[in-house]
Design an enzyme around this catalytic site. Structure first.
Site, mmCIF file in Angstrom:
data_model
loop_
_atom_site.group_PDB
_atom_site.id
_atom_site.type_symbol
_atom_site.label_atom_id
_atom_site.label_comp_id
_atom_site.label_asym_id
_atom_site.label_seq_id
_atom_site.Cartn_x
_atom_site.Cartn_y
_atom_site.Cartn_z
ATOM 1 N N ASN A 1 28.116 30.092 -1.524
ATOM 2 C CA ASN A 1 27.828 31.479 -1.897
ATOM 3 C C ASN A 1 28.455 31.895 -3.225
ATOM 4 O O ASN A 1 28.445 33.058 -3.573
ATOM 5 C CB ASN A 1 28.322 32.418 -0.785
ATOM 6 C CG ASN A 1 28.101 33.874 -1.132
ATOM 7 O OD1 ASN A 1 26.964 34.314 -1.288
ATOM 8 N ND2 ASN A 1 29.181 34.624 -1.294
ATOM 9 N N SER B 1 18.672 33.581 -5.210
ATOM 10 C CA SER B 1 18.386 34.979 -5.556
ATOM 11 C C SER B 1 16.926 35.087 -5.969
ATOM 12 O O SER B 1 16.348 34.133 -6.506
ATOM 13 C CB SER B 1 19.271 35.436 -6.715
ATOM 14 O OG SER B 1 18.824 36.672 -7.260
ATOM 15 N N TYR C 1 21.726 33.082 -15.323
ATOM 16 C CA TYR C 1 21.719 33.333 -13.881
ATOM 17 C C TYR C 1 20.333 33.052 -13.309
ATOM 18 O O TYR C 1 20.193 32.379 -12.275
ATOM 19 C CB TYR C 1 22.125 34.780 -13.631
ATOM 20 C CG TYR C 1 22.205 35.180 -12.175
ATOM 21 C CD1 TYR C 1 23.317 34.870 -11.405
ATOM 22 C CD2 TYR C 1 21.171 35.904 -11.570
ATOM 23 C CE1 TYR C 1 23.401 35.257 -10.068
ATOM 24 C CE2 TYR C 1 21.241 36.306 -10.250
ATOM 25 C CZ TYR C 1 22.364 35.976 -9.502
ATOM 26 O OH TYR C 1 22.436 36.365 -8.188
ATOM 27 N N LYS D 1 19.664 30.087 -10.515
ATOM 28 C CA LYS D 1 19.175 30.430 -9.179
ATOM 29 C C LYS D 1 17.825 29.772 -8.892
ATOM 30 O O LYS D 1 17.530 29.416 -7.746
ATOM 31 C CB LYS D 1 19.085 31.947 -9.027
ATOM 32 C CG LYS D 1 20.450 32.632 -8.976
ATOM 33 C CD LYS D 1 21.301 32.109 -7.822
ATOM 34 C CE LYS D 1 22.610 32.855 -7.690
ATOM 35 N NZ LYS D 1 23.432 32.401 -6.547
#
Length: 269
Positions: free
Chosen positions: A96, A149, A163, A167
């Site tokens: 996580n 995500s 990011y 992801k």
């Protein structure tokens, strides 16, 4: 259903970024514990895990947390070794760790790009690198749940190129690795949160310089979601429990999107 009695869950990234609400890692660890799992955790800082530990203990379950660096192979190995020394096995792994920094491909400096790929993607690789051999050697195998995500599926209204890329890469990592380990008793899946309201959301409002701060950021995000509201960490945690459970025993290489319908919409971003 979805009982995890007697199972050992290694959760990496279960601290809190603020005193209010719950983050995804913390909620996942607590929900796994409420379903009977024993929790062994790793986190960058120990003080931020105190609320999580108390909630797990209040659920009547055991919880140990060690300070570690999810981007360091030696640190991850030490965490895995400590869990094995204490419990002798790892039945569930939840990865996580992650955070977002603003920037387009042209504007983001190379150092930020590298750091983002380290924390958001390499952390997943290292956790699996050290845990998969353990699970493969166990007669009972194991279940890995990686947190991705919807930023890896679509543009969600702000520039965060590293990011987004990391992801998205997690999803392919899960698919390819799941196929490799399907015959070895190990399942690997991803949960894909949408626009969630967690303590970290408040940090993002400041980091991305949202005019009007968190309240304006919240209103904008909720307008993007067909259900008309952001989800929370417990919505994600419930899906983590399902994927970790024996009821999902024939599910591997998959992603479950928890997003209130945003990725199925025409896009109101």
């Amino acid at each position: 259903m979805f009982r995890l009695d007697g199972k050992i869950a290694l959760v990496i990234g279960l601290g809190q970024t603020g005193p209010q609400g719950w983050g995804i890692g913390a909620a996942s660890a607590i929900t796994l514990a409420r379903q009977g799992a024993t929790i062994f955790g790793g986190n960058r800082t120990l003080p931020s895990t105190e609320r999580t530990i108390r909630a797990i203990q209040d659920a009547g379950q055991e919880c140990d947390v060690l300070e570690m660096d999810a981007t360091s192979s030696s640190s991850v190995k030490s965490l895995v070794d400590a869990c094995l020394a204490k419990h002798g096995r790892i039945d569930i792994l939840v990865t996580n760790v992650g955070h977002s920094q603003p920037g387009t491909a042209a504007a983001m400096d190379e150092e930020t790009w590298d750091a983002q790929l380290q924390v958001n993607l390499k952390s997943v690789y290292l956790a699996c690198h050290h845990v998969l051999p353990v699970m493969e050697a166990q007669p009972t195998g194991g279940s890995v749940v990686c947190v991705s995500s919807i930023a890896g599926l679509r543009y969600i209204g702000k520039d965060q190129i590293a990011y987004n890329t990391a992801k998205a890469a997690i999803l392919q990592f899960v698919r390819a690795t799941a196929v490799s380990y399907a015959s070895r008793g190990v399942r690997i899946n991803a949960v894909v949160p949408g626009l969630m309201d967690t303590p970290y959301t408040r940090i993002l409002a400041d980091r991305f310089g949202v005019e009007g701060g968190y309240e304006a950021f919240r209103v904008t995000r909720e307008k993007q979601v067909p259900m008309g509201r952001m989800g929370d960490a417990w919505d994600v945690a419930s899906t983590v429990v399902f994927l970790a459970s024996d009821e999902a025993g024939y599910v591997t290489g998959q992603k479950i999107v928890v997003d209130g319908g945003i990725t199925s919409s025409t896009g109101r971003a």
